[in-house]
Design an enzyme around this catalytic site. Sequence first.
Site, PDB file in Angstrom:
ATOM      1  N   ASP A  44       0.809  -1.619  -0.224  1.00 47.19           N
ATOM      2  CA  ASP A  44      -0.037  -0.081   0.531  1.00 47.19           C
ATOM      3  C   ASP A  44       0.525   1.358   0.462  1.00 47.19           C
ATOM      4  O   ASP A  44       0.949   2.010  -0.663  1.00 47.19           O
ATOM      5  CB  ASP A  44      -0.429   0.399   0.929  1.00 47.19           C
ATOM      6  CG  ASP A  44      -1.725   1.181   1.292  1.00 47.19           C
ATOM      7  OD1 ASP A  44      -2.181   1.284   0.622  1.00 47.19           O
ATOM      8  OD2 ASP A  44      -1.887   1.679   3.306  1.00 47.19           O
ATOM      9  N   GLU A 108      -2.054  -4.977  -3.488  1.00 47.53           N
ATOM     10  CA  GLU A 108      -1.172  -4.854  -3.478  1.00 47.53           C
ATOM     11  C   GLU A 108       0.144  -5.636  -2.262  1.00 47.53           C
ATOM     12  O   GLU A 108       0.837  -5.445  -2.642  1.00 47.53           O
ATOM     13  CB  GLU A 108      -2.282  -3.384  -1.535  1.00 47.53           C
ATOM     14  CG  GLU A 108      -2.645  -2.822  -2.392  1.00 47.53           C
ATOM     15  CD  GLU A 108      -3.696  -2.068  -1.015  1.00 47.53           C
ATOM     16  OE1 GLU A 108      -3.721  -0.730  -0.728  1.00 47.53           O
ATOM     17  OE2 GLU A 108      -3.816  -2.485   0.101  1.00 47.53           O
TER      18      GLU A 108
END
Lengths: 216, 216
Positions: A44, A108
Site C-alpha cells: 500500500d 497491494e
Amino acid sequence: MQKIEKLEEQIGYKFKNKELLIKALTHPSYSNEDSCERLEFLGDIILDAIVGIYLFKKYKDKNESFLTDLKSAYVNRNFLHKIGTSLNLKKYIRFKGSKILYFDRFVESLIGAIYIDGGWRKVEKFVKNFILKIPLEPLKDYKTILYRFSIQISNSPPVYQIVKEKGPQHNKTYEVKVKIKGKRYVGRGKGRTKREAEMNAAKDILQKFNIITSCK
Amino acid sequence: MQKIEKLEEQIGYKFKNKELLIKALTHPSYSNEDSCERLEFLGDIILDAIVGIYLFKKYKDKNESFLTDLKSAYVNRNFLHKIGTSLNLKKYIRFKGSKILYFDRFVESLIGAIYIDGGWRKVEKFVKNFILKIPLEPLKDYKTILYRFSIQISNSPPVYQIVKEKGPQHNKTYEVKVKIKGKRYVGRGKGRTKREAEMNAAKDILQKFNIITSCK
C-alpha cells in the site's frame, strides 16, 4: 506450482523467493501467520510512493490538489480490484471458508512482495506496466467539496448517517445517507468502506444541488 | 542567505539547488505559485514510504495493525509539528499575513525537497536522523476501536458531531463530541483536523467506558 509460474509470466517478474509470492496470495482465512497482511501494509505504501513520485514528476504545472485526486484514482480499492481481476488473481488465492470477492488487497500484497524480492526498480516497473499505463481521471474528494458547500449554505457541516451495513467482516458493504441542515435533499451512497459510502453519498447530494454534473 | 545555510548545517544536508529549499519554506500566503504545497504532497508520501519500509523490516514479528499504528505515530501532524519546532523552522518560513503556528507541513515539504535534490538515500538519512531515531508508542486508531465497541453494545455506529470550528483556513481547530445510541456518556475532543478531533473524542469516550485506561 505450475500455476504460480504462469502468474509470474503474466506479471513479468520471476520471484527468487517463491514463498513470498505464495504469502502475498494467502488470505488470512487460510493461514493467519503466513498471510498477505504484512505485505499488504507494505505494498500500500510502496504503491502510494511510486504513483505519487511519478505524478509529481509528470505534471510539473499541476497543483497538489490535482496530484492528490489523481493519485486517489490510482490507489483506490475499486480500481485496484479491477487490476486484480484482470490479472486473474482469483485463480491463485489460497483461502478457507467464504469466497473471496475483492482482489485489491492482493494487488497491494503482490506489490509488497515484488519490492522485498526484487527491490524498487522491479516493483516500479510492475506498477508502471499494470497500473500507471491506464489513463484515469482525478478522483475528486467529494466529502471535502460537500463540507465547504454545506458550511457556506447552512453554516454547519453535513450530517452523515450509516443506514445499512451488511456482509461478514471481510466483505462488508455500507449504505450511507447525508443531509444538510434545513435542506430537503438527501444524498445516498454505497461502498465497501464507510469512507467510500460517504464519498458516494456526498457526490449524490452534490449532484442534486447541481454543484457537480452527474455525467462526470 | 546566511540563514538558509545555517539550516542546511543543522539538517546535515547541503542543497545543490537552493531554490528548492527556499520553495519548501514558502507558505502559500507569500507566493501561491512558488509555495511549499507540491513539495508537501511529495514529502508526505516519501515520509510514509521511508517510515513504513523501515518499520516493516525492523519489526518482523509484528502484525500489520501494529505497523499501521506505529507508522501513524511517526507521520502524524502533532509529532511532525514538534520536529519542525525543534528544527526551528519558524525562523526560515516566508509568509504574509497571519503568523504561522504549525510547522508539520514544512517538515513534509523539506522531505520532498531533499528527495528531489538529493535522491532517496539522502532523504532516508534525514528521516532516520531526525524522525525515526525518536522512540514512539503506536498511535491507536481509536475511531475504529470505538466503532466496533459501539456496534457491539448498541448495534449502531457512534455519532460524531462538530460542535465548534474556529480560526482561519490554515490554522483551524475543531471541537467534536461523540455519543453511542442509548448511552449517557459523551466523548469530547479537539484537533486541527476533523479526524484528529474525532479521534480524541473517541479516545475520551472509550476512557469513560473504561475500555482504555487514561494513563496511556
